[in-house]
Motif scaffolding. Sequence first.
Motif, PDB file in Angstrom:
ATOM      1  N   ASP A  65       1.010  -1.278   0.015  1.00  0.00           N
ATOM      2  CA  ASP A  65       0.057   0.058   0.139  1.00  0.00           C
ATOM      3  C   ASP A  65       0.913   1.340  -0.287  1.00  0.00           C
ATOM      4  N   GLY A  66       2.186   0.979   0.111  1.00  0.00           N
ATOM      5  CA  GLY A  66       3.118   2.180  -0.045  1.00  0.00           C
ATOM      6  C   GLY A  66       3.259   2.951   1.109  1.00  0.00           C
ATOM      7  N   ARG A  67       2.598   2.412   2.660  1.00  0.00           N
ATOM      8  CA  ARG A  67       2.658   3.340   3.594  1.00  0.00           C
ATOM      9  C   ARG A  67       4.260   3.376   4.148  1.00  0.00           C
ATOM     10  N   GLU A  68       4.875   2.336   3.958  1.00  0.00           N
ATOM     11  CA  GLU A  68       6.307   2.211   4.333  1.00  0.00           C
ATOM     12  C   GLU A  68       7.247   3.251   3.736  1.00  0.00           C
ATOM     13  N   GLY A  69       6.798   3.466   2.560  1.00  0.00           N
ATOM     14  CA  GLY A  69       7.583   4.613   1.600  1.00  0.00           C
ATOM     15  C   GLY A  69       7.168   6.009   1.879  1.00  0.00           C
ATOM     16  N   LEU A  70       5.898   6.197   2.393  1.00  0.00           N
ATOM     17  CA  LEU A  70       5.401   7.400   3.013  1.00  0.00           C
ATOM     18  C   LEU A  70       6.157   7.766   4.467  1.00  0.00           C
ATOM     19  N   TYR A  71       6.250   6.795   5.268  1.00  0.00           N
ATOM     20  CA  TYR A  71       7.184   6.736   6.580  1.00  0.00           C
ATOM     21  C   TYR A  71       8.555   7.142   6.277  1.00  0.00           C
ATOM     22  N   LEU A  72       9.233   6.393   5.619  1.00  0.00           N
ATOM     23  CA  LEU A  72      10.593   6.702   5.039  1.00  0.00           C
ATOM     24  C   LEU A  72      10.829   7.978   4.395  1.00  0.00           C
ATOM     25  N   LEU A  73       9.747   8.432   3.540  1.00  0.00           N
ATOM     26  CA  LEU A  73       9.908   9.867   3.023  1.00  0.00           C
ATOM     27  C   LEU A  73      10.129  10.920   4.111  1.00  0.00           C
ATOM     28  N   LYS A  74       9.105  10.691   5.249  1.00  0.00           N
ATOM     29  CA  LYS A  74       9.180  11.578   6.484  1.00  0.00           C
ATOM     30  C   LYS A  74      10.489  11.725   7.137  1.00  0.00           C
ATOM     31  N   GLU A  75      10.933  10.304   7.263  1.00  0.00           N
ATOM     32  CA  GLU A  75      12.103  10.346   7.844  1.00  0.00           C
ATOM     33  C   GLU A  75      13.388  10.956   7.054  1.00  0.00           C
ATOM     34  N   ILE A  76      13.395  10.810   5.724  1.00  0.00           N
ATOM     35  CA  ILE A  76      14.345  11.449   4.998  1.00  0.00           C
ATOM     36  C   ILE A  76      14.413  13.085   4.940  1.00  0.00           C
ATOM     37  N   LYS A  77      12.998  13.579   4.904  1.00  0.00           N
ATOM     38  CA  LYS A  77      13.117  15.103   4.920  1.00  0.00           C
ATOM     39  C   LYS A  77      13.219  15.584   6.224  1.00  0.00           C
ATOM     40  N   THR A  78      12.935  14.851   7.173  1.00  0.00           N
ATOM     41  CA  THR A  78      13.457  15.243   8.622  1.00  0.00           C
ATOM     42  C   THR A  78      14.899  15.245   8.769  1.00  0.00           C
ATOM     43  N   LEU A  79      15.696  14.215   8.285  1.00  0.00           N
ATOM     44  CA  LEU A  79      17.128  13.953   8.686  1.00  0.00           C
ATOM     45  C   LEU A  79      17.848  14.968   7.731  1.00  0.00           C
ATOM     46  N   SER A  80      17.320  15.027   6.431  1.00  0.00           N
ATOM     47  CA  SER A  80      18.122  15.831   5.378  1.00  0.00           C
ATOM     48  C   SER A  80      17.020  16.759   4.704  1.00  0.00           C
ATOM     49  N   PRO A  81      16.535  17.917   4.990  1.00  0.00           N
ATOM     50  CA  PRO A  81      15.785  18.579   4.356  1.00  0.00           C
ATOM     51  C   PRO A  81      15.910  18.951   3.104  1.00  0.00           C
ATOM     52  N   LYS A  82      17.356  19.168   2.541  1.00  0.00           N
ATOM     53  CA  LYS A  82      17.599  19.791   1.188  1.00  0.00           C
ATOM     54  C   LYS A  82      17.655  18.629   0.335  1.00  0.00           C
ATOM     55  N   THR A  83      17.454  17.125   0.725  1.00  0.00           N
ATOM     56  CA  THR A  83      17.761  16.423  -0.220  1.00  0.00           C
ATOM     57  C   THR A  83      16.363  16.183  -0.896  1.00  0.00           C
ATOM     58  N   ILE A  84      16.351  16.026  -2.286  1.00  0.00           N
ATOM     59  CA  ILE A  84      15.201  15.634  -3.037  1.00  0.00           C
ATOM     60  C   ILE A  84      14.798  14.149  -3.078  1.00  0.00           C
ATOM     61  N   VAL A  85      13.536  13.846  -3.011  1.00  0.00           N
ATOM     62  CA  VAL A  85      13.059  12.580  -2.967  1.00  0.00           C
ATOM     63  C   VAL A  85      12.056  12.444  -4.259  1.00  0.00           C
ATOM     64  N   ILE A  86      12.386  11.387  -4.997  1.00  0.00           N
ATOM     65  CA  ILE A  86      11.432  10.676  -5.901  1.00  0.00           C
ATOM     66  C   ILE A  86      10.915   9.364  -5.640  1.00  0.00           C
ATOM     67  N   LEU A  87       9.900   8.987  -5.692  1.00  0.00           N
ATOM     68  CA  LEU A  87       9.256   7.871  -5.234  1.00  0.00           C
ATOM     69  C   LEU A  87       9.151   7.071  -6.256  1.00  0.00           C
ATOM     70  N   MET A  88       9.375   5.802  -6.146  1.00  0.00           N
ATOM     71  CA  MET A  88       9.374   4.724  -7.080  1.00  0.00           C
ATOM     72  C   MET A  88       8.125   3.611  -6.519  1.00  0.00           C
ATOM     73  N   THR A  89       7.261   2.914  -7.688  1.00  0.00           N
ATOM     74  CA  THR A  89       6.144   2.146  -7.062  1.00  0.00           C
ATOM     75  C   THR A  89       6.052   1.177  -8.153  1.00  0.00           C
ATOM     76  N   ALA A  90       5.863   0.031  -8.154  1.00  0.00           N
ATOM     77  CA  ALA A  90       5.427  -0.868  -9.366  1.00  0.00           C
ATOM     78  C   ALA A  90       3.962  -1.138  -9.416  1.00  0.00           C
TER      79      ALA A  90
END
Length: 449
Positions: A65-90
Amino acid sequence: MKKTNASILIIDDQEDILFASKVYLKKYFENIYTLNNPKNIVELLAKNAIDVVLLDMNYRLGFEDGREGLYLLKEIKTLSPKTIVILMTAFGKVETAVEGLKSGAFDYILKPWENKKLLESVKQAVDKARKEQKKNKDVEIKEDFFVGSSEIIKKAYSLADKVAKTDANVLILGENGTGKFVLAHHIHTQSERKNRPFIAVDLGSLNSNIFESELFGYAKGAFTDAKTDTAGRFEMAQNGTIFLDEIGNVPLHLQSKLLQVIQTKTVTRLGETKARPLNVRIITATNLNLKLEVADKSFREDLYYRINTMEIVLPPLRERHEDKIPLAEYLLDKMIEKYIRDEITFDKKVLEQIEKHAWNGNIREMENKIERAVILCENNTITVSDLDLETITPYEENSDDIQLSSVEKATVEKALLKNNNNISKTAEELGLSRGALYRRLEKFNINID
């Protein structure tokens, strides 16, 4: 072809995806990192400046359902706000991908991807990262956030500025959406540790099964999936600041483990016996009344005093009337920049609505409403319907609520009188926990001698 000097991180649990994407992107970018275990994100981001992350949204079989990805997105943006994130899903879960965009993702791509589409998305993300870096080049850490002019919020930030110069532990109290994370980060940037890590952990979202491994780290072989020695969040914050949000939600049996780390200023990874020294400033936050939780024996008293060298209370937005319009205008400017829109203004009736509305969800609610309005508005003017506040009633008790509260207060006072102000007996008679009774005493301003 000359490569772009950029660092790309690819996170996916499928080795063939990691291999294929690395080989392809290596032609165009200098540094390509790969991770097949998202648990190692914290350590890698702490050691490397990553421009763009390609993040898969699903990691466990049967959970797509992609919920893990959304959680990790939040983690990345918290740890490194300037990092740009592109999501991938099959799995083409467009709704989840859109939710990811709202949460700060730059773009999403579907697997299997077209190489040209992948490259174009990564190039655009790198360009955005470069613009952000240029904007902040040679500038000392400078925060972009709204404080306000109301006395109650200025008092909170004045206290924060004073305590920031010390290493005292700070407890931030306030309702959801009042800006506890922003205040914690402000304290860090005003401290001597400002050039060291700031690690934020949402304790409320941590499952108790992974609490120790996430916070304290683990040794290789400590449990089934422990394939490498891994540092925990406390070690990642070494010489910097760790922000433990929602600390009031930590189960009682885990509070003692947290207390030991704070008391001894050491951390022991799971599977090891040797304690590692810590030099970390601790800031915690909660929306609960911890004094009542201590009284109800839901929160350890010794832990409460350890984290509460200095307590700062953030007021709800409904108590900051003079800040509502300036805050709305500040958030509007942020959203105009985010969505690259032309100048947008509020309709006069909208400003009236903003002033009247209670904003029970506080700053977070206002931000979400204004973001929605910027997306929907036409002719560069936000209308009342765009803001969607018409059907929301102000924060006030109606006559039925007031009458009910009066009856409840009288019932509590009668039970106290009957039991000679004995809290345990009164709570038992009313069918309440001690903490719940204390909350009612506070609510109705009932004093016990």
